[in-house]
Design a protein around this motif. Structure first.
Motif, PDB file in Angstrom:
ATOM      1  N   VAL A   1      -3.640   3.334  -6.229  1.00 19.69           N
ATOM      2  CA  VAL A   1      -2.082   3.364  -6.417  1.00 19.69           C
ATOM      3  C   VAL A   1      -2.143   2.239  -5.338  1.00 19.69           C
ATOM      4  CG1 VAL A   1       0.204   4.263  -5.241  1.00 19.69           C
ATOM      5  CG2 VAL A   1      -1.650   5.824  -6.262  1.00 19.69           C
ATOM      6  N   TYR A   2      -1.037   0.814  -5.125  1.00 20.87           N
ATOM      7  CA  TYR A   2      -1.398   0.077  -4.746  1.00 20.87           C
ATOM      8  C   TYR A   2       0.079  -0.241  -4.049  1.00 20.87           C
ATOM      9  CZ  TYR A   2      -5.259  -3.018  -6.999  1.00 20.87           C
ATOM     10  OH  TYR A   2      -6.602  -3.579  -7.530  1.00 20.87           O
ATOM     11  N   SER A   3       0.693  -1.060  -3.225  1.00 20.08           N
ATOM     12  CA  SER A   3       1.656  -1.217  -3.010  1.00 20.08           C
ATOM     13  C   SER A   3       1.937  -2.437  -1.890  1.00 20.08           C
ATOM     14  CB  SER A   3       2.294   0.177  -1.998  1.00 20.08           C
ATOM     15  OG  SER A   3       3.383  -0.509  -1.299  1.00 20.08           O
ATOM     16  N   SER A   4       2.631  -3.137  -2.050  1.00 20.95           N
ATOM     17  CA  SER A   4       3.375  -4.260  -1.102  1.00 20.95           C
ATOM     18  C   SER A   4       3.132  -3.826   0.418  1.00 20.95           C
ATOM     19  CB  SER A   4       3.599  -5.162  -1.405  1.00 20.95           C
ATOM     20  OG  SER A   4       5.031  -5.103  -1.044  1.00 20.95           O
ATOM     21  N   ILE A   5       3.209  -3.049   0.802  1.00 24.25           N
ATOM     22  CA  ILE A   5       3.960  -2.199   2.194  1.00 24.25           C
ATOM     23  C   ILE A   5       2.890  -1.570   3.047  1.00 24.25           C
ATOM     24  CG2 ILE A   5       5.903  -1.708   3.682  1.00 24.25           C
ATOM     25  CD1 ILE A   5       7.919  -2.615   1.027  1.00 24.25           C
ATOM     26  N   VAL A   6       2.676  -1.937   4.136  1.00 18.53           N
ATOM     27  CA  VAL A   6       1.488  -0.509   5.149  1.00 18.53           C
ATOM     28  C   VAL A   6       2.015   0.337   4.711  1.00 18.53           C
ATOM     29  CG1 VAL A   6       0.141  -0.491   6.733  1.00 18.53           C
ATOM     30  CG2 VAL A   6      -0.082  -3.044   5.484  1.00 18.53           C
ATOM     31  N   GLY A   7       3.318   0.176   5.235  1.00 21.84           N
ATOM     32  CA  GLY A   7       4.450   1.909   5.786  1.00 21.84           C
ATOM     33  C   GLY A   7       3.881   2.640   5.105  1.00 21.84           C
ATOM     34  N   LYS A   8       4.093   1.783   3.531  1.00 22.32           N
ATOM     35  CA  LYS A   8       4.631   3.144   3.059  1.00 22.32           C
ATOM     36  C   LYS A   8       2.946   3.490   1.760  1.00 22.32           C
ATOM     37  CE  LYS A   8       7.166   1.829  -0.858  1.00 22.32           C
ATOM     38  NZ  LYS A   8       8.846   1.032  -1.427  1.00 22.32           N
ATOM     39  N   ILE A   9       2.096   2.834   1.769  1.00 28.06           N
ATOM     40  CA  ILE A   9       0.875   3.578   1.261  1.00 28.06           C
ATOM     41  C   ILE A   9       0.138   3.924   2.745  1.00 28.06           C
ATOM     42  CG2 ILE A   9       0.040   1.277   0.248  1.00 28.06           C
ATOM     43  CD1 ILE A   9      -2.165   0.280   2.271  1.00 28.06           C
ATOM     44  N   LYS A  10       0.341   4.280   3.353  1.00 26.70           N
ATOM     45  CA  LYS A  10       0.064   5.298   4.647  1.00 26.70           C
ATOM     46  C   LYS A  10       0.325   6.765   4.308  1.00 26.70           C
ATOM     47  CE  LYS A  10      -0.897   2.115   8.941  1.00 26.70           C
ATOM     48  NZ  LYS A  10      -0.488   1.974  10.011  1.00 26.70           N
ATOM     49  N   ARG A  11       1.770   6.164   3.833  1.00 24.28           N
ATOM     50  CA  ARG A  11       3.192   8.085   3.918  1.00 24.28           C
ATOM     51  C   ARG A  11       2.749   8.727   2.587  1.00 24.28           C
ATOM     52  NH1 ARG A  11       6.727   4.288   5.660  1.00 24.28           N
ATOM     53  NH2 ARG A  11       7.574   4.096   2.855  1.00 24.28           N
ATOM     54  N   ILE A  12       2.063   7.200   2.193  1.00 24.22           N
ATOM     55  CA  ILE A  12       1.464   7.726   0.356  1.00 24.22           C
ATOM     56  C   ILE A  12       0.523   8.659   0.687  1.00 24.22           C
ATOM     57  CG2 ILE A  12       1.277   7.574  -2.073  1.00 24.22           C
ATOM     58  CD1 ILE A  12       3.134   5.016  -2.043  1.00 24.22           C
ATOM     59  N   ALA A  13      -0.683   8.099   1.074  1.00 19.51           N
ATOM     60  CA  ALA A  13      -2.479   8.355   1.442  1.00 19.51           C
ATOM     61  C   ALA A  13      -1.836   9.810   2.419  1.00 19.51           C
ATOM     62  CB  ALA A  13      -2.575   7.361   2.276  1.00 19.51           C
ATOM     63  N   GLN A  14      -0.968   9.735   3.035  1.00 16.69           N
ATOM     64  CA  GLN A  14      -1.172  10.959   3.855  1.00 16.69           C
ATOM     65  C   GLN A  14      -0.683  12.255   2.906  1.00 16.69           C
ATOM     66  OE1 GLN A  14       1.775  10.686   7.233  1.00 16.69           O
ATOM     67  NE2 GLN A  14       1.198  12.996   8.264  1.00 16.69           N
ATOM     68  N   ALA A  15       1.005  12.224   2.038  1.00 13.87           N
ATOM     69  CA  ALA A  15       1.378  13.180   1.196  1.00 13.87           C
ATOM     70  C   ALA A  15       0.640  13.643   0.649  1.00 13.87           C
ATOM     71  CB  ALA A  15       2.760  12.322   0.411  1.00 13.87           C
ATOM     72  N   LEU A  16      -0.318  12.887  -0.012  1.00 13.61           N
ATOM     73  CA  LEU A  16      -1.683  12.827  -1.172  1.00 13.61           C
ATOM     74  C   LEU A  16      -3.184  13.309  -0.657  1.00 13.61           C
ATOM     75  CD1 LEU A  16      -0.850   9.757  -3.503  1.00 13.61           C
ATOM     76  CD2 LEU A  16      -0.325  12.720  -4.202  1.00 13.61           C
TER      77      LEU A  16
END
Length: 70
Positions: free
Chosen positions: A6-21
């Motif tokens: 899963v790619y995103s350009s926003i660090v905060g977003k990838i951190k939240r996604i990783a935590q949720a998954l």
């Protein structure tokens, strides 16, 4: 079976996604990037969330899905 990137350009977003998954996150300040990528390649982690600016080798034969967010 297979792996998901899963790619995103926003660090905060990838951190939240990783935590949720409950999976690994890979970005420029990640501690232990080499081991995270190695575990993903070796199949110990099936999902990895990454910042798109870094990119990772998607030349991994068992990647089944690449998701771009943004």
């Amino acid at each position: 079976t297979g792996k998901v990137v899963v790619y995103s350009s926003i660090v905060g977003k990838i951190k939240r996604i990783a935590q949720a998954l409950d999976c690994s996150v890979y970005y420029y300040n990640t501690v232990g990037k080499a081991s995270i990528l190695s575990e993903f390649i070796d199949g110990k982690q099936r999902v990895i969330i990454v910042i798109s600016a870094l990119g990772i080798e998607v030349d991994i034969p068992d990647i089944r899905c690449i998701i771009y967010i943004d």
